[in-house]
Design an enzyme around this catalytic site. Structure first.
Site, PDB file in Angstrom:
ATOM      1  N   CYS A 103      -7.323  -2.104 -15.025  1.00  0.00           N
ATOM      2  CA  CYS A 103      -7.566  -1.043 -14.035  1.00  0.00           C
ATOM      3  C   CYS A 103      -6.793  -1.287 -12.741  1.00  0.00           C
ATOM      4  O   CYS A 103      -7.001  -0.595 -11.760  1.00  0.00           O
ATOM      5  CB  CYS A 103      -9.057  -0.876 -13.753  1.00  0.00           C
ATOM      6  SG  CYS A 103      -9.803  -2.337 -13.012  1.00  0.00           S
ATOM      7  N   HIS A 135       0.808  -1.216   0.000  1.00  0.00           N
ATOM      8  CA  HIS A 135       0.000   0.000   0.000  1.00  0.00           C
ATOM      9  C   HIS A 135       0.843   1.269   0.000  1.00  0.00           C
ATOM     10  O   HIS A 135       0.443   2.296  -0.525  1.00  0.00           O
ATOM     11  CB  HIS A 135      -0.949   0.001   1.204  1.00  0.00           C
ATOM     12  CG  HIS A 135      -2.195  -0.776   0.907  1.00  0.00           C
ATOM     13  ND1 HIS A 135      -3.183  -0.980   1.818  1.00  0.00           N
ATOM     14  CD2 HIS A 135      -2.591  -1.395  -0.218  1.00  0.00           C
ATOM     15  CE1 HIS A 135      -4.146  -1.691   1.260  1.00  0.00           C
ATOM     16  NE2 HIS A 135      -3.806  -1.965   0.035  1.00  0.00           N
TER      17      HIS A 135
HETATM   18  C1  PEP Z   1      -7.427  -5.035  -8.668  1.00  0.00           C
HETATM   19  O1  PEP Z   1      -7.574  -6.032  -7.960  1.00  0.00           O
HETATM   20  O2  PEP Z   1      -6.484  -4.878  -9.459  1.00  0.00           O
HETATM   21  C2  PEP Z   1      -8.386  -3.932  -8.597  1.00  0.00           C
HETATM   22  C3  PEP Z   1      -8.325  -2.912  -9.443  1.00  0.00           C
HETATM   23  O3  PEP Z   1      -9.317  -3.983  -7.597  1.00  0.00           O
HETATM   24  P1  PEP Z   1      -8.967  -3.604  -6.068  1.00  0.00           P
HETATM   25  O4  PEP Z   1      -7.582  -3.082  -6.019  1.00  0.00           O
HETATM   26  O5  PEP Z   1     -10.007  -2.628  -5.650  1.00  0.00           O
HETATM   27  O6  PEP Z   1      -9.128  -4.940  -5.393  1.00  0.00           O
END
Ligand code: PEP
Ligand code: MG
Length: 564
Positions: A489, A194
């Site tokens: 994404c 993170h």
């Molecule tokens: C992912 O898992 O790459 C994603 C975009 O969703 P999140 O990070 O919200 O789990």
């Protein structure tokens, strides 16, 4: 005669691009608990030892008040409130008594007195319980002062600097003053932790896992941090300093038209969390929203928000992108995003449990209400609304979700590809779904069996791994077979060198933190589509994540030219 030290390059992992030149400031090590029962020798002057506590309290208060005077808004309020705790006469009196009666060394006495106050606040609950963090902060500052160590937390300096640490907690990165902290360099940590994600979102160039960094760098050393190449240069020469300064002065902007050098369109979209962030995303020139994480409205709640509340939140984002595409994701609860009213807290493996779309089986009414709200918000605005479900694993789940959306008049319904099974049967899934968006964060977690939040396996959590790239390629093959668009994404889309590879694998849109869009656009604009395909082929053939990253970077000199 003094000699100028020659430049030393320390190699790490670049997790947030940008080149910066500034002096190093070392993050002090965390304060540890003084051993219990450590007592003063009978021959010591106990009164003098006790008096040191009041002096320490005064110094800590003064330092916090001074920091508060230099801060603004909420930060100033928090610092003043913490200063008041440091000056609390009952805390000081209790610690003094522990020195005089129990003969504890001052730092141990302060530790125990602060623990007692913290326990009382904790027992009172509510707002009082929230203050225990501040009490622990004061405790650590007092112990540091009494033991002659630097104050914990981000060091205060008048001049901008590079923050050097072993590792940094995400909460610290979230609150860094970006006018002061120009870059981050750590000797531990990993690319999908993170801390790295936040650094990218906040536009702070960052290099992690640069081994030996904390041992070789001392306070005040001049550094060049290259967050694209993943290098930290200690004692840079004049030429390196001049080049870094020139690059840092370039403010890149995005013209709103994502494309390769030969004009192939690649939509560059924004990831949006809080609805209020949509305006910033639009200002960054994003062509649309590729991932609207709707969890925000649901967090810290005992029950789901009403349909009206949801409509208002969704309309805010749709309005910021009037006439443009907005991909809204239905609630992704569970694992790293637990919601008390929806997800169980007794699963042995929450990441493999009832999360994402799977909660629709246990709580169908939550999904129904959300689709109702999305449809209403979409009808009231002009955005081109696409809906997608998180954590889809099977064709049956896809069919069910698409049918539910259709019942609400939501005709562009797609899925996120985050589970390897979905990537491998993407051709079948995309026979039903209108589009797919690859979530590389979770796809990497599941492909590598490496918890995305666990530092100990961060070295495995790397979307550059050819295993992950092959799953992306397979998803794109499925999309091409069905004539459906496939986007990315996850965080991978925000890494310029990796974005090029994703385009070469067949991805037609990239969605990322708005800050990354201009950098990704700049690299794409200088690379032809054929070059993207060639680089993707090289990455797929690599043996490891590091091998793929290095091979592609070496073949893309524009990255170094742009400082990415
Ligand atoms: C992912 O898992 O790459 C994603 C975009 O969703 P999140 O990070 O919200 O789990
Ligand atoms: Mg995910």
């Amino acid at each position: 005669m003094s000699t100028t030290p020659s430049p030393t390059v320390l190699q790490g992992l670049g997790v947030s691009p940008g080149r910066v030149v500034a002096p190093a400031v070392l993050m002090p090590p965390p304060v540890t608990e003084p051993p219990s029962g450590r007592r003063l020798p009978p021959s010591d002057d106990h009164r003098a030892a006790a008096d040191r506590i009041a002096l320490a309290s005064e110094r800590v208060r003064a330092a916090l008040d001074a920091a508060a005077d230099g801060a603004e808004g909420d930060a100033a309020d928090v610092l003043h409130a913490t200063a008041a705790i440091a000056a609390d006469p009952t805390l000081v009196a209790d610690a003094v008594q522990r020195v005089m009666q129990d003969h504890l060394v001052p730092e141990r006495a302060v530790w125990e007195a602060a623990e007692e106050v913290a326990a009382q606040f904790e027992a009172l609950g509510g707002l009082f319980a929230e203050r225990t963090r501040d009490i622990h902060d004061v405790r650590d500052r007092l112990v540091a002062d009494l033991t002659g160590r630097p104050a914990p937390g981000i060091p205060q300096r008048d001049e901008p600097f590079v923050l050097v640490a072993v590792d940094l907690a995400p909460a610290l990165v979230a609150t860094l003053d970006t006018a002061r902290v120009l870059a981050i360099a750590t000797s531990a940590g990993g690319p999908t932790a993170h801390t790295a994600i936040l650094a990218r979102a906040r536009g702070i160039p960052a290099v992690v896992a640069a081994r030996g960094l904390d041992a070789q760098v001392t306070d005040g050393d001049l550094l060049v941090v290259d967050g694209g190449a993943g290098t930290v240069t200690l004692h840079p020469d004049d030429d390196q300093v001049a080049r870094a300064k020139a690059l840092a002065a370039v403010a890149r902007t995005f013209d709103g038209d994502g494309r390769t050098a030969d004009g192939r369109r690649v939509e560059l979209l924004a990831n949006v969390g809080a609805p209020a962030d949509a305006a910033d995303a639009a200002a960054a020139g994003a062509q649309g929203v590729g991932l609207f994480r709707t969890e925000f409205e649901f967090l810290d709640r005992d029950e789901a928000p009403s349909i009206d509340e949801q409509v208002a939140a969704y309309r805010q984002v749709f309005a910021a992108f009037a006439g443009r595409k907005v991909v809204i994701r239905t609630l992704d609860a569970g694992a790293d995003k637990p919601l008390p009213f929806l997800t169980a807290d007794d699963e042995a493996n929450p990441a493999l449990g009832v999360r994402g779309l799977r909660t629709a089986a246990t709580h169908p009414e939550v999904l129904e209400d959300q689709l109702t709200a999305i449809a209403r918000a979409a009808a009231a605005e002009t955005a081109d609304v696409w809906v997608m479900a998180p954590m889809v694993a099977t064709v049956a789940e896809t069919e069910d979700f698409v049918a539910r959306c259709a019942q609400h008049g939501l005709t562009t319904a797609g899925v996120m590809v985050e589970v390897p099974s979905a990537a491998l049967v993407a051709d079948r899934i995309l026979a039903h779904a209108a589009f797919a968006s690859i979530g590389t964060n979770d796809l990497t977690q599941y492909a590598m069996a490496a918890d995305r939040l666990l530092g100990a396996v961060a070295h495995l959590s790397d979307a550059w791994h050819p295993a992950v790239l092959r799953l992306v390629a397979e998803t794109c093959r499925g999309g091409a077979a069905q004539g459906r668009p496939v986007g990315v994404c996850g965080e991978a889309a925000a890494v310029p060198a990796l974005a090029v590879v994703l385009v070469g694998l067949g991805v037609s849109s990239l969605s990322m933190t708005p800050r990354a869009i201009a950098d990704v656009a700049a690299v794409l604009q200088t690379t032809t589509y054929d070059e993207c395909v060639r680089l993707a082929t090289l990455a797929l053939a690599a043996e490891s994540a590091a091998d793929a990253r290095e091979t592609v970077r070496a073949a893309l000199p524009v990255l170094a030219e742009l400082g990415l």
